[in-house]
Every structure is written in structure tokens, then in C-alpha cells.
Design a protein around this motif. Structure first.
Motif, short mmCIF file in Angstrom:
data_model
loop_
_atom_site.label_atom_id
_atom_site.label_comp_id
_atom_site.label_asym_id
_atom_site.label_seq_id
_atom_site.Cartn_x
_atom_site.Cartn_y
_atom_site.Cartn_z
N PHE A 154 22.82 7.21 41.32
CA PHE A 154 22.56 8.55 40.25
C PHE A 154 22.71 7.95 38.86
N LYS A 155 21.53 8.17 38.03
CA LYS A 155 21.73 7.37 36.88
C LYS A 155 22.92 7.75 35.95
N ASP A 156 23.53 9.13 36.14
CA ASP A 156 24.61 9.69 35.36
C ASP A 156 25.77 8.82 35.67
N ASN A 157 25.78 8.31 36.88
CA ASN A 157 27.18 7.40 37.52
C ASN A 157 27.25 5.84 37.17
N ILE A 158 26.12 5.23 36.73
CA ILE A 158 26.07 4.06 36.45
C ILE A 158 25.81 3.55 35.19
N LEU A 159 26.12 2.38 34.78
CA LEU A 159 25.85 1.61 33.68
C LEU A 159 24.79 0.77 33.74
N CYS A 160 24.15 0.37 32.81
CA CYS A 160 23.40 -1.08 32.93
C CYS A 160 23.64 -2.04 31.77
N TYR A 161 23.92 -3.30 32.49
CA TYR A 161 24.04 -4.19 31.52
C TYR A 161 22.94 -4.91 31.51
#
Length: 123
Positions: A94-101
Motif C-alpha cells: 500500500f503506497k500510503d504505508n511505505i516511504l521511498c528512499y
């Protein structure tokens, strides 16, 4: 290399996967990043859950969670409606529950704000 990113848990920043294993950015209504491989920091429940409303109505899936903090970060679809069937068996974050470095830019951004090169499982 220009677009390489590491996917991290929004809660504790544990590394969950990376864009080298990204195989789709699909289903805007679900807001998913779909990967075919994840790290050992991702665990999934043995018991199946059934979607009772929304886009997952009638779908059977296993919840994916972060091993470090327990946050639900996505699903693995086991049984799905015909419009979601192509996602079965993949790791869907779920995009709302992860971050991208972002490796090249050396910065962390919301996964929902990142646009990766077009890749799709539908073709």
C-alpha cells in the motif's frame, strides 16, 4: 539507476523492498506498488482474510506486515475478482504505508508521490 529506490516501512523505516523488483504500479483505487520480491523484514499472515467492502470486496488475501513494528504494509492476493486476478501471488504494498528512499537524490519521499517508469502486469 536513475530511478532506483528502496521501499521502507512508514512507521519504523525498515527496508521492505526495492524498485529493482517492482513489476507494476497498478490499481489507483488501491494505491499499490507491486513487487515480485521483498526483504526478510516483510512477513505475511498464514490465515486468509476476506475483503468485505471497497475494492477488495470478495477477495481473499494474506496481510503483509513489517517484521520490526507490525504495521500492515500490504497484501498478497490469493483469490480475486477478474479485474484484480493478475495481481494474485505478488507482493502488493500500500503506497500510503511505505516511504521511498531515492538513491540518486538521497532523499525520502511519500510512495504516493513517486512516479516510476511505466511497468505493467496487464500486458
Amino acid at each position: 539507476p536513475e530511478d532506483c529506490a528502496v521501499f521502507q516501512c512508514r512507521s519504523c523505516w525498515a527496508v521492505l523492498g526495492d524498485s529493482l523488483h517492482l513489476c507494476a504500479q497498478e490499481e489507483p483505487r488501491l494505491g499499490l506498488l507491486v513487487c515480485f520480491r521483498v526483504t526478510n523484514d516483510v512477513v505475511w499472515e498464514d490465515s486468509l482474510m476476506i475483503g468485505l467492502e471497497g475494492a477488495l470486496l470478495g477477495c481473499a488475501y494474506n496481510a503483509l506486515s513489517c517484521r520490526s513494528c507490525g504495521l500492515i504494509v500490504g497484501i498478497i492476493l490469493y483469490s480475486a475478482s477478474s479485474d484484480l486476478a493478475y495481481l494474485r501471488g505478488f507482493f502488493c504494498f500500500f503506497k500510503d504505508n511505505i516511504l521511498c528512499y531515492l538513491l540518486k537524490k538521497k532523499m525520502i519521499v511519500e510512495a504516493s508521490k513517486v512516479i516510476f517508469p511505466v511497468v505493467t502486469l496487464k500486458e
